[in-house]
Enzyme design. Structure first.
Site, PDB file in Angstrom:
ATOM      1  N   GLU A 135      34.290  39.104  46.860  1.00  0.00           N
ATOM      2  CA  GLU A 135      33.468  38.642  45.735  1.00  0.00           C
ATOM      3  C   GLU A 135      33.072  37.206  45.960  1.00  0.00           C
ATOM      4  OE1 GLU A 135      35.668  38.917  42.068  1.00  0.00           O
ATOM      5  OE2 GLU A 135      35.211  41.026  41.792  1.00  0.00           O
ATOM      6  N   ARG A 173      47.803  47.500  28.488  1.00  0.00           N
ATOM      7  CA  ARG A 173      49.089  47.350  27.782  1.00  0.00           C
ATOM      8  C   ARG A 173      48.915  46.347  26.650  1.00  0.00           C
ATOM      9  NH1 ARG A 173      49.211  43.862  32.254  1.00  0.00           N
ATOM     10  NH2 ARG A 173      49.219  41.696  31.531  1.00  0.00           N
TER      11      ARG A 173
END
Ligand code: MV4
Length: 480
Positions: A200, A292
């Site tokens: 990236e 989560r």
């Protein structure tokens, strides 16, 4: 509604989950290792079962053993907390196959988001901005080099199976490329058993903005605004806040809507967090999704008035979200400081020992999520986080002031803590003005800085002592 839940975790998060469960009228089951026999989460629970010796690999990570305990005690649902088995798709599947409910997303979402490349693939058709880079694992160095040239240096090599900064390598120029890529691949293989890497463009001074989302089983998804998590050291967050001081309402809406689409892209159910980078021109890019409940969820609770654990439990119980996006408003400002048993003057070395004195601050708009009491030994087997100091104010300034007061009231003797480091952050002009990015700690924190603070304090103290002596000497006719 289920009647009994087991919390497959320890410390502050186990306790925090149990408190909400109890408020909802649910019975709680704790599991614990031998190191945690006298821990608050064990004492608080209605029932508690020892599952093994201190190392997490022989206790808190033993999914099968925890499921067995749950079945024996007629548990209806298991909450994994964060860490340990919380993002383990197999664990969630096994819980459900055993006839219980996993308080978390479906394994599909955990799997997709557990792979950075699969995550990018999943969201691509939803038109979510992403950092320029490759969309598949890359193994051929010369091919990767060509792509890097096109993107432009510096570039970042990331492990697909990584996360939270693990397995990342910055490459400044072409000459280092081949070497760094080979290293990244072998690191990823060793750490994750999967050597897939991708590249990236490296965003040099980003802010870390994450969006809390909630999704029910009926396709309703809302976002609960952002948390600003740029103050971190070595990918360990230290201070989080909500809302961010840099988002305009328009940008907040845009990023929030992007996060909702990310959740949709993986059929998300439950509470989740979508991570973005924000560059210095206010461009945002999707990075990854954490499937989560996160450590820093309390700042979102403070500004929305919602209890995220209650929402997780209701969703897992098959209830519809009882509000829509339009019902949600930001109220006030919240900060969280993570207090670690670490010596900030000694390069944040873990500081082990006994909590000879442990007196957390209390009062209106101060919340301390912890799993310790005075006299306890800080176990060396687990994360050294002692507590989360959370404050709320009507605005950012009030909340910052309250944090500084709370830090000075917090009494911990026996171990070194990161409280002085927290004071440093909340007194720092760059932090106070909101003009900071993920480089804050690297840029401003040095032991010299803190020594300077101490020296200043020592000077002030010496001055006071001298003044007092002069006063006393008047009265007592002591020599001047
Ligand atoms: C980046 C980045 C710059 N450019 N990706 C670190 C954690 C992981 N979730 C992704 N991370 C980063 N990805 C590109 N293309 C900088 C980071 C990063 C970072 C991100 C959020 C919070 C703190 C950070 C500290 C260092 C690097």
């Amino acid at each position: 509604m289920f009647k009994k839940i087991l919390i497959a975790n320890r410390g502050e998060i186990a306790l925090r989950i149990m408190k909400t469960a109890r408020n909802m009228g649910l019975k709680t089951v704790a599991v614990f290792s031998e190191a945690d026999r006298n821990a608050p989460h064990v004492k608080f629970a209605d029932e508690a079962v020892c599952i093994g010796p201190p190392p997490s690999s022989e206790s808190y990570l033993l999914g099968d053993k925890i499921i067995k305990v749950a079945l024996e005690l007629n548990v209806d649902a298991i909450h994994p907390g964060y860490g340990f088995s919380s993002e383990n798709a197999e664990f969630g599947e096994k819980v459900e196959k055993s006839g219980m409910i996993f308080i978390g997303p479906k394994s599909h979402a955990i799997r997709v988001m557990g792979s950075k490349l699969a995550a990018k693939d999943a969201v691509r058709k939803y038109d979510i901005p992403m950092v320029p880079g490759t969309d598949k694992a890359i193994t051929d160095v010369s091919e990767a080099k060509e792509i890097a040239e096109k993107i432009g240096f510096p570039i970042l090599i990331k492990a697909s199976a990584g996360g939270g900064g693990k397995g990342m390598r910055i490459v400044e120029n072409e000459s280092e490329f081949a070497d760094q890529m080979k290293r990244a691949i072998s690191e990823a293989e060793n750490a994750f058993g999967d050597g897939s890497v991708f590249i990236e463009k490296f965003v040099t001074s980003p802010r870390h903005i994450e969006i809390q989302v909630l999704a029910d089983n009926f396709g309703n998804i809302v976002h609960l605004f952002e948390r600003e998590c740029s103050i971190q050291r070595r990918h360990q967050k230290v201070v989080e806040e909500a809302p961010s001081s840099v988002l305009t309402p328009a940008l907040r809406k845009q990023i929030g809507e992007a996060a909702v689409k990310v959740a949709k892209a993986c059929d998300y159910v439950g509470a989740g967090t979508v991570e973005f980078l924000l560059d210095d021109e206010q461009n945002f890019y999707f990075l990854e999704m954490n499937t989560r409940l996160q450590v820093e969820h309390p700042v979102t609770e403070m500004i929305t008035g919602l209890d995220l654990v209650e929402q997780q439990i209701k969703i897992a119980n098959g209830e519809k979200l009882s509000f829509s996006q339009e019902d949600l408003k930001i109220n006030g400002h919240a900060f969280e400081l993570r207090v670690y048993a670490e010596d900030s003057l000694e390069n944040f070395m873990p500081s082990v020992g006994k909590l000879e004195v442990y007196r957390p601050p209390s009062g209106k708009n101060i919340r301390v999520d912890d799993g310790f009491t005075e006299g306890m030994q800080v176990p060396i087997q687990y994360d050294p986080m002692l507590s989360k100091l959370i404050v709320f104010g009507k605005d950012r300034n009030e909340a910052m002031q309250r944090m500084l007061e709370a830090i000075s009231e917090y009494e911990i003797v026996g171990v070194s803590t990161t409280l002085p480091f927290g004071k440093f952050v909340f007194e720092h002009e760059a932090f106070r003005s909101g003009d900071f990015d993920t480089n804050f700690v690297k840029k401003y924190w040095s032991v010299d800085k803190l020594n300077a603070i101490h020296a200043e304090e020592a000077q002030v103290a010496a001055l006071f002592a001298l003044k007092q002596y002069l006063k006393d000497s008047e009265k007592l006719r002591l020599p001047k």
